[in-house]
Design a protein around this motif. Structure first.
Motif, PDB file in Angstrom:
ATOM      1  N   TYR A 142      74.096 -47.013  56.934  1.00 49.25           N
ATOM      2  CA  TYR A 142      73.297 -46.985  58.150  1.00 49.25           C
ATOM      3  C   TYR A 142      73.758 -48.089  59.093  1.00 49.25           C
ATOM      4  O   TYR A 142      73.982 -49.230  58.683  1.00 49.25           O
ATOM      5  N   ALA A 189      69.322 -50.684  61.797  1.00 48.91           N
ATOM      6  CA  ALA A 189      68.936 -50.791  60.388  1.00 48.91           C
ATOM      7  C   ALA A 189      69.044 -52.221  59.876  1.00 48.91           C
ATOM      8  O   ALA A 189      69.160 -52.427  58.665  1.00 48.91           O
ATOM      9  N   VAL A 244      65.335 -49.396  56.326  1.00 48.28           N
ATOM     10  CA  VAL A 244      65.390 -47.965  56.609  1.00 48.28           C
ATOM     11  C   VAL A 244      64.151 -47.293  56.013  1.00 48.28           C
ATOM     12  O   VAL A 244      63.762 -47.594  54.879  1.00 48.28           O
TER      13      VAL A 244
END
Length: 650
Positions: free
Chosen positions: A129, A133, A137
C-alpha cells in the motif's frame, strides 16, 4: 505455506482452523497467527452481536482506534497510533474509496450490506500500500456469494428519547431497513442488496433551532455478478450507488441576536468495480481489478432563510491493480504487483470555480515486490519494497521488512513474536493543496496550500500474541512512528478579516508518535467471554516540544459476551477515552469520557432474530457550550429490530 513445508501449520490443525484468515497484511490469505504483519479482525459474529449498520459502528470497538467527527460535516473519520485520518487508507476488497472532502474518508457513508469481515493493519508495515497508508490500512472484505439461494431482511428503529428532533420521545428518531437476495449455480452467481438508514437528528433542546445531531438519510444499493469458470478462478462485476441527504442547523451570533443558520448537502457516489482472479495448477496466482468512482456533493447554505452560498464539488477516481503470486521456490513466496491511480477534482462556489486551473488532477504509478521467506518451521521473514511516481512530486522508494517467530510451544501455551520496520510516504492530497473550506458563517475559512511537500515516516512495530489453550489470548504491541514534514492546519498564523479567521496547512518539521497497545480475551466459561484492550499514546511536535492536537493519550475498550440462555445473548461494550489537547496556543483540552453500550439478541426460530440495544447507556454527553469539548454528541439511544434469513446455501 503448506507447499513450503510449514510444519507448524500441520502440527495443530484443529487450533489453526480456529484462527481467522487475513489478507490485508500480505495480500495472501493465511491464518492470523501465521501472518508476519499484525492484523486485527472484526468478524461477522461481532458485526451481528453489535448490530453495526455502518463502517463507523463496526470499528468503534477496535482497540486503539479513535473515531471523531469530521469538522463541519455529518460524519466520522478515523485516527490510529497518533496519526490522523489522512494517514489511514480505507479499502473495499483492496481498492480505495473516495474521501468525502477529497481527503478524509467518512466512515458513516459506507453501509454494511454484504461484509464478511473488516481487517485493520496499523503502521506503515506493508509494502502493498502506498500513499495515505502511513498510519495503517482498513480493508473491508465482502462476503463471497455461495451457490444456492439466500435472502435477508432486517428492520430496526430507535429513539433518543426527549432529544428526538420532534421533541416526542415515543416516536422513532431513526429507522433502518436492509434487504438482500443472492444465489446462483456452480458457475454463475448474483447478489442484489439495498440499505436505507434515515435519521431525523437530535437536539439538546428540541424546541430551539439548533440540532446537535444532523438529520441524515443514507441510501445504498449494489449488484454483484460473478462467473466461476473453474474451481479456483473468478470474474466479477460489482456496481453500487449511494445517496445521502443531510441537513445541519445551528445559530450564529450577530450582535445583538442569534441568527439561525442552515446547511443542506446532497451527496451521490457511483462505484463500478470489475476484476478477475486465477490460480493455476503450478501454484501461480494472478489478480487484476479496477474501479471507477464518481463522488458528487451539492451544498446550500442559508442564513435566516436567505440563500447565502452554493457549492458543487465533483471528485473522480480511477484505480487499476495487478498482483501476481509466483509458485513457491526454495521456501520463498514471491509477489509482484502494480497500481495505477488517478483522481480529478472540480469545485465551484456560486457558479465560480474555486480552483486555479478549474480542475486539478493527480496521477500516481506504483510498483511493489515482496518476498515471503519461510526460513524454517518457526522463522518467517517478509521483505518488500514499493516504488511510487507521482505526477506532481516525482519518485519515491519505500522499503519494508517484517519478521515472525513462532515461540516454542508448551503443553498449554503457544504464541508468536512479530517485528516490522517500514517507510511510509504520503503526497499532499488535493484538499490540502487546492480545496477551499469556506465556513464564514461559522467564523472561519481553510485554504489549501499549493507549496506543501510530501510527508514521510519510519514506522516500527514490535509485539507478541500469546494463547493459553482456547481460553486466554494476550496481545501486546509497541509502536514508534517518526514523521517528517507532517501536514497540520496552521492555527498559529491565522489572518482575521471582518471577523473571519483564515487558516491554511503547513508542514511540521518533525513529529513523533509512540505507545503501547495491549489486549486480553478470556473465555471464562461456556457461553461467557470477556475482553479488554488498553492503548497508551504519546505524541510530540518536535519543532516546539508540544503534543499534537486531537490525540488522546489513553483509550480503553471493555467487552462482555454472555449466552444468557440457549437462544439469547447479551453483550456489553465499554469505551473510555482520555483527555486530549485541542489547541497548542491556549492549552485547551477536551475532557475524558466513558460510554457503555448494551446489546441483546434472541433467536426465536432458525434464521429469525429479534434484537435490541441501548447505546450510551449512562447518557454521557458533551457540554455543547464548551467549544473545546469533543466528547460524545449523541446521548442515550434505544432501538429494537428484527432480522430474517432464509435460503438453501450451506
Amino acid at each position: 505455506m503448506a507447499s513450503c513445508g510449514n510444519a507448524a501449520l500441520a502440527a495443530e490443525p484443529e487450533v489453526r482452523r480456529l484462527q481467522p484468515f487475513v489478507v490485508t497484511g500480505t495480500r495472501s490469505e493465511k491464518p492470523a497467527d501465521d501472518s508476519p504483519v499484525r492484523t486485527e479482525v472484526v468478524g461477522t459474529e461481532e458485526l451481528a452481536r453489535t448490530h453495526a449498520r455502518s463502517l463507523k459502528e463496526a470499528l468503534e470497538n477496535v482497540p486503539g482506534l479513535q473515531l471523531r467527527e469530521i469538522h463541519g460535516k455529518s460524519g466520522f473519520e478515523l485516527s490510529l497510533q497518533g496519526l490522523g485520518s489522512d494517514h489511514v487508507l480505507v479499502l473495499i476488497d483492496g481498492l480505495p474509496i473516495s474521501a468525502s472532502t477529497s481527503s478524509t474518508v467518512d466512515l458513516s457513508q459506507y453501509l454494511l450490506v454484504d461484509v464478511e469481515r473488516i481487517e485493520v493493519v496499523k503502521g506503515a508495515a506493508s509494502a502493498q500500500y502506498g500513499s495515505s497508508a502511513m498510519g495503517g490500512v482498513v480493508n473491508v472484505i465482502p462476503r463471497r456469494i455461495e451457490a444456492g439461494t439466500r435472502a435477508q431482511l432486517q428492520v430496526d428503529a430507535g429513539s433518543w428519547g426527549h432529544q428526538n428532533a420532534s421533541g416526542r420521545a415515543g416516536e422513532p428518531g431513526m429507522t433502518h431497513a436492509l434487504l438482500g437476495v443472492e444465489g446462483g449455480s456452480e458457475r454463475w452467481r448474483l447478489r442484489l442488496v439495498g440499505d436505507v438508514n434515515d435519521s431525523r437528528g437530535f437536539a439538546a433542546d428540541p424546541a430551539g433551532w439548533t440540532r446537535q445531531g444532523d438529520a441524515v438519510r443514507r441510501e445504498q444499493a449494489a449488484v454483484r455478478l460473478s462467473w466461476l469458470p473453474q474451481r479456483h478462478s473468478e470474474l466479477w462485476l460489482d456496481a453500487s450507488t449511494y445517496r445521502e441527504d443531510n441537513e445541519k442547523r445551528y445559530d450564529y451570533f450577530v450582535p445583538p441576536v442569534q441568527v439561525p443558520q442552515r446547511k443542506t448537502e446532497d451527496i451521490t457516489r457511483e462505484r463500478v468495480v470489475g476484476g478477475t482472479r486465477w490460480r493455476f495448477d503450478s501454484g501461480l496466482r494472478a489478480e487484476l481489478k479496477g474501479l471507477h468512482e464518481r463522488y458528487d456533493s451539492h451544498t446550500l447554505s442559508y442564513s435566516a432563510a436567505a440563500l447565502t452560498g452554493e457549492r458543487q464539488s465533483a471528485l473522480r477516481t480511477d484505480h487499476a491493480s495487478l498482483q501476481i503470486d509466483l509458485p513457491a521456490w526454495h521456501r520463498q513466496l514471491w509477489q509482484l504487483g502494480a497500481d495505477l491511480h488517478r483522481e480529478r477534482l472540480a469545485q465551484q462556489v456560486d457558479g465560480i470555480g474555486e480552483l486555479a486551473a478549474g480542475e486539478v488532477e493527480r496521477v500516481a504509478r506504483e510498483l511493489f515486490a515482496q518476498n515471503d521467506i519461510i526460513v524454517d518451521d518457526r522463522w518467517e521473514l517478509l521483505l518488500g519494497v514499493r516504488w511510487q511516481d507521482d505526477s506532481d512530486f516525482g519518485s519515491h522508494v519505500a522499503p519494508k521488512a517484517s519478521l515472525r517467530w513462532q515461540l516454542p510451544q508448551g503443553e498449554r501455551w503457544r504464541g508468536v513474536l512479530r517485528a516490522s520496520l517500514g517507510r511510509g510516504y504520503r503526497v499532499p492530497n488535493l484538499k490540502e493543496r487546492h480545496y477551499l473550506f469556506d465556513h464564514s458563517a461559522l467564523g472561519y475559512r481553510v485554504e489549501g496550500n499549493p507549496d506543501l511537500q510530501p510527508e514521510s515516516s519510519t514506522s516500527l512495530q514490535l509485539g507478541t500474541t500469546l494463547h493459553r489453550g482456547e481460553t486466554l489470548t494476550f496481545d501486546a504491541n509497541a509502536f514508534l512512528n517518526r514523521v517528517r514534514d507532517l501536514i497540520q492546519t496552521d492555527l498559529g498564523h491565522a489572518t482575521v478579516v471582518d471577523g473571519i479567521a483564515t487558516y491554511t496547512y503547513r508542514n511540521v518539521a518533525r513529529a513523533r508518535t509512540r505507545g503501547l497497545e495491549t489486549a486480553l480475551t478470556w473465555r471464562a466459561a461456556a457461553g461467557l467471554s470477556l475482553n479488554a484492550a488498553y492503548t497508551r499514546t504519546h505524541t510530540e511536535d518536535l519543532s516546539n516540544g508540544r503534543e499534537l492536537t486531537r490525540r488522546p493519550r489513553d483509550v480503553l475498550r471493555l467487552g462482555l459476551d454472555w449466552t444468557a440462555y440457549p437462544s439469547g445473548t447479551v453483550s456489553l461494550r465499554g469505551r473510555y477515552q482520555g483527555h486530549e489537547l485541542v489547541d497548542q496556543e491556549s492549552d485547551a483540552r477536551s475532557p475524558a469520557w466513558t460510554t457503555v453500550d448494551l446489546k441483546f439478541n434472541h433467536t426465536w426460530a432458525p434464521g429469525r432474530v429479534l434484537f435490541a440495544g441501548i447505546d450510551n447507556l449512562f447518557d454521557q454527553q458533551r457540554n455543547f457550550a464548551n467549544p473545546s469539548d469533543f466528547g460524545p454528541a449523541a446521548g442515550r439511544f434505544f432501538y429494537l429490530g428484527a432480522r430474517f434469513t432464509v435460503g438453501t446455501q450451506p
